[in-house]
Design an enzyme around this catalytic site. Sequence first.
Site, mmCIF file in Angstrom:
data_model
loop_
_atom_site.group_PDB
_atom_site.id
_atom_site.type_symbol
_atom_site.label_atom_id
_atom_site.label_comp_id
_atom_site.label_asym_id
_atom_site.label_seq_id
_atom_site.Cartn_x
_atom_site.Cartn_y
_atom_site.Cartn_z
ATOM 1 N N HIS A 1 35.004 22.003 91.618
ATOM 2 C CA HIS A 1 36.217 22.345 91.954
ATOM 3 C C HIS A 1 36.501 21.540 93.356
ATOM 4 O O HIS A 1 35.646 20.622 93.490
ATOM 5 C CB HIS A 1 35.944 24.048 92.513
ATOM 6 C CG HIS A 1 34.758 24.121 93.317
ATOM 7 N ND1 HIS A 1 34.460 23.704 94.407
ATOM 8 C CD2 HIS A 1 33.599 24.933 92.786
ATOM 9 C CE1 HIS A 1 33.180 24.133 95.069
ATOM 10 N NE2 HIS A 1 32.710 24.938 93.655
ATOM 11 N N ASP B 1 25.709 26.355 100.976
ATOM 12 C CA ASP B 1 24.375 26.584 100.556
ATOM 13 C C ASP B 1 23.400 25.970 101.788
ATOM 14 O O ASP B 1 22.878 24.973 101.908
ATOM 15 C CB ASP B 1 24.085 25.785 99.360
ATOM 16 C CG ASP B 1 24.776 26.526 98.113
ATOM 17 O OD1 ASP B 1 24.369 27.604 97.950
ATOM 18 O OD2 ASP B 1 25.450 25.698 97.475
ATOM 19 N N GLY C 1 35.734 21.782 96.358
ATOM 20 C CA GLY C 1 34.637 21.804 97.210
ATOM 21 C C GLY C 1 33.696 20.486 96.819
ATOM 22 O O GLY C 1 33.224 19.904 97.709
ATOM 23 N N HIS C 2 33.442 20.452 95.600
ATOM 24 C CA HIS C 2 32.545 19.134 94.945
ATOM 25 C C HIS C 2 33.310 17.824 95.364
ATOM 26 O O HIS C 2 32.717 17.023 95.728
ATOM 27 C CB HIS C 2 32.430 19.431 93.386
ATOM 28 C CG HIS C 2 31.492 20.605 93.096
ATOM 29 N ND1 HIS C 2 32.091 21.613 92.427
ATOM 30 C CD2 HIS C 2 30.244 20.846 93.325
ATOM 31 C CE1 HIS C 2 31.058 22.573 92.180
ATOM 32 N NE2 HIS C 2 30.182 21.967 92.887
ATOM 33 N N GLY D 1 27.878 21.352 87.898
ATOM 34 C CA GLY D 1 29.000 21.315 87.335
ATOM 35 C C GLY D 1 29.942 22.387 87.482
ATOM 36 O O GLY D 1 29.954 23.009 88.779
#
Length: 279
Positions: free
Chosen positions: A34, A151, A36-37, A31
Amino acid sequence: MQIITDRQELARLVTQWHRQGETIGVVPTMGSLHNGHLALVRALDGKVTRRIVTIYVNPIQFNNADDFRLYPRSPEADADLLRQTGIVDVLYTPDSKDMYPEYFSTQVTVSGADTILCGADRPGHFNGVTTIVTKLLMQTGADVAVFGEKDFQQLSIIRRMAEDLNFPVSVLSVPVVREADQLALSSRNRRLTAQQRRQAAQLPSLLLACIASMKHDQTEENALATCRTKLTQAGFTVHYLELRSGETLKITAAADPSARLFVAASLGDIRLIDNMPLS
């Protein structure tokens, strides 16, 4: 876009989709969404017929209770952002009582890669990640799962897990999405004070300078030492700064075509991570 919280309801829908010949892509998130998601969601274009975004702040991957408590949560804004894309079929927001019932006692471990980089000072973190990702892949019936390269260690571990356990899912990656000043987009950026945000902008520029030094006029050892010093002078607490293979995550040299520079550094109690390829 449907919002589903019940695992059984999601199972019925996924079963129906599969019977109809649909293909499913999933974007697992915690959650505080932004751009990026959203890049992860759009990476599914042309690859699947249905998209599921999951939001779940996974308690067993946090080593620090305060970090879990303070992790930014914005469920209404997240749902609105996903609706605006017009391409998300389901937002799945499971409840912890369903994900980790009273006698839950199983974890998934990928040995080796979980004890270096972020795993070195966050013991058990990646067990939490692989356990929740396993559950989400099974619950969503995903044919394709998308993860970001910010990541990168997490991405590598999930790929290893999917291959080792013969998961019937393709794992896609999306390059790091950055803000205008090149700071990697992260939900934790929202916790930075104005002063810390200005400091944080130095992180990517110092990494780029370190890469330039290694490629042109310094040994890896000297370039890394100089970069670490400059990060400390800029106010960061450096957890690690290492040059590793993007294929194996083993320590490597700048001449390695897969070499990536990995960093974790904190401003106050906010831990930032980044990585960049040398090539």
